[in-house]
Write a protein that holds these residues in place. Structure first.
Motif, short mmCIF file in Angstrom:
data_model
loop_
_atom_site.label_atom_id
_atom_site.label_comp_id
_atom_site.label_asym_id
_atom_site.label_seq_id
_atom_site.Cartn_x
_atom_site.Cartn_y
_atom_site.Cartn_z
N ARG A 15 0.83 -1.21 0.00
CA ARG A 15 0.00 0.00 0.00
C ARG A 15 0.86 1.25 0.00
NH1 ARG A 15 -2.78 -1.67 4.89
NH2 ARG A 15 -2.86 0.53 5.39
N LEU A 16 1.97 1.21 0.72
CA LEU A 16 2.90 2.33 0.74
C LEU A 16 3.48 2.58 -0.66
CD1 LEU A 16 4.69 4.46 2.12
CD2 LEU A 16 6.26 2.61 2.72
N ARG A 17 3.89 1.52 -1.30
CA ARG A 17 4.46 1.63 -2.65
C ARG A 17 3.44 2.26 -3.61
NH1 ARG A 17 7.23 -3.48 -5.21
NH2 ARG A 17 9.05 -2.56 -4.25
N SER A 28 10.77 6.58 0.06
CA SER A 28 11.51 7.30 1.09
C SER A 28 11.00 8.73 1.23
CB SER A 28 13.00 7.30 0.75
OG SER A 28 13.73 8.01 1.72
N LYS A 29 10.85 9.43 0.11
CA LYS A 29 10.35 10.81 0.15
C LYS A 29 8.90 10.86 0.64
CE LYS A 29 13.43 12.97 -3.16
NZ LYS A 29 14.23 13.65 -2.21
N PHE A 30 8.11 9.88 0.25
CA PHE A 30 6.72 9.82 0.67
C PHE A 30 6.64 9.65 2.19
CE2 PHE A 30 2.73 7.58 1.49
CZ PHE A 30 1.82 8.38 0.82
N VAL A 31 7.41 8.72 2.74
CA VAL A 31 7.41 8.49 4.19
C VAL A 31 7.94 9.73 4.91
CG1 VAL A 31 8.41 7.13 6.07
CG2 VAL A 31 7.50 5.99 4.04
N ALA A 33 7.69 12.83 3.95
CA ALA A 33 6.63 13.84 3.94
C ALA A 33 5.54 13.51 4.95
CB ALA A 33 6.04 13.95 2.53
N LEU A 34 5.20 12.22 5.08
CA LEU A 34 4.21 11.81 6.09
C LEU A 34 4.69 12.17 7.49
CD1 LEU A 34 3.11 8.24 4.90
CD2 LEU A 34 1.71 10.31 4.94
N LEU A 35 5.95 11.89 7.76
CA LEU A 35 6.48 12.18 9.09
C LEU A 35 6.54 13.68 9.34
CD1 LEU A 35 9.32 9.51 9.30
CD2 LEU A 35 7.18 9.58 10.59
N ILE A 39 4.69 14.86 12.66
CA ILE A 39 5.41 15.37 13.82
C ILE A 39 6.01 16.74 13.58
CG2 ILE A 39 5.91 13.10 14.75
CD1 ILE A 39 8.71 13.30 13.64
N GLY A 40 6.13 17.13 12.32
CA GLY A 40 6.62 18.46 11.98
C GLY A 40 8.03 18.70 12.44
#
Length: 78
Positions: A15-17, A28-31, A33-35, A39-40
């Protein structure tokens, strides 16, 4: 920049892919951006909050009894 290894269930990985591909990003960039959204960047928020507190505080009256601001020489004790 630091690297992190994450272990995910195969279904979550798939699902991540797919989600990263929909946005045209690497996983990597997607994760990352999520983080950032979750958490900012802590320091930026802390700095912004400190600046807001400072600007919300009382103004400093630097004028003399005649309403004149100090000269540059007075400020720098020249």
């Amino acid at each position: 920049m630091k690297n992190l290894t994450v272990t995910l269930p195969e279904e979550t990985f798939a699902r991540l892919r797919m989600a990263a591909a929909r946005e045209g990003k690497s996983m990597s960039k997607f994760v990352g951006a999520l983080l950032d959204r979750q958490i900012g960047p802590h320091e930026a928020r802390a700095d912004a909050a400190a600046l807001e507190r400072f600007l919300a505080g009382p103004l400093w009256n630097l004028t003399d009894e005649n309403g004149n601001a100090p000269t540059r020489d007075q400020i720098y004790d020249r």
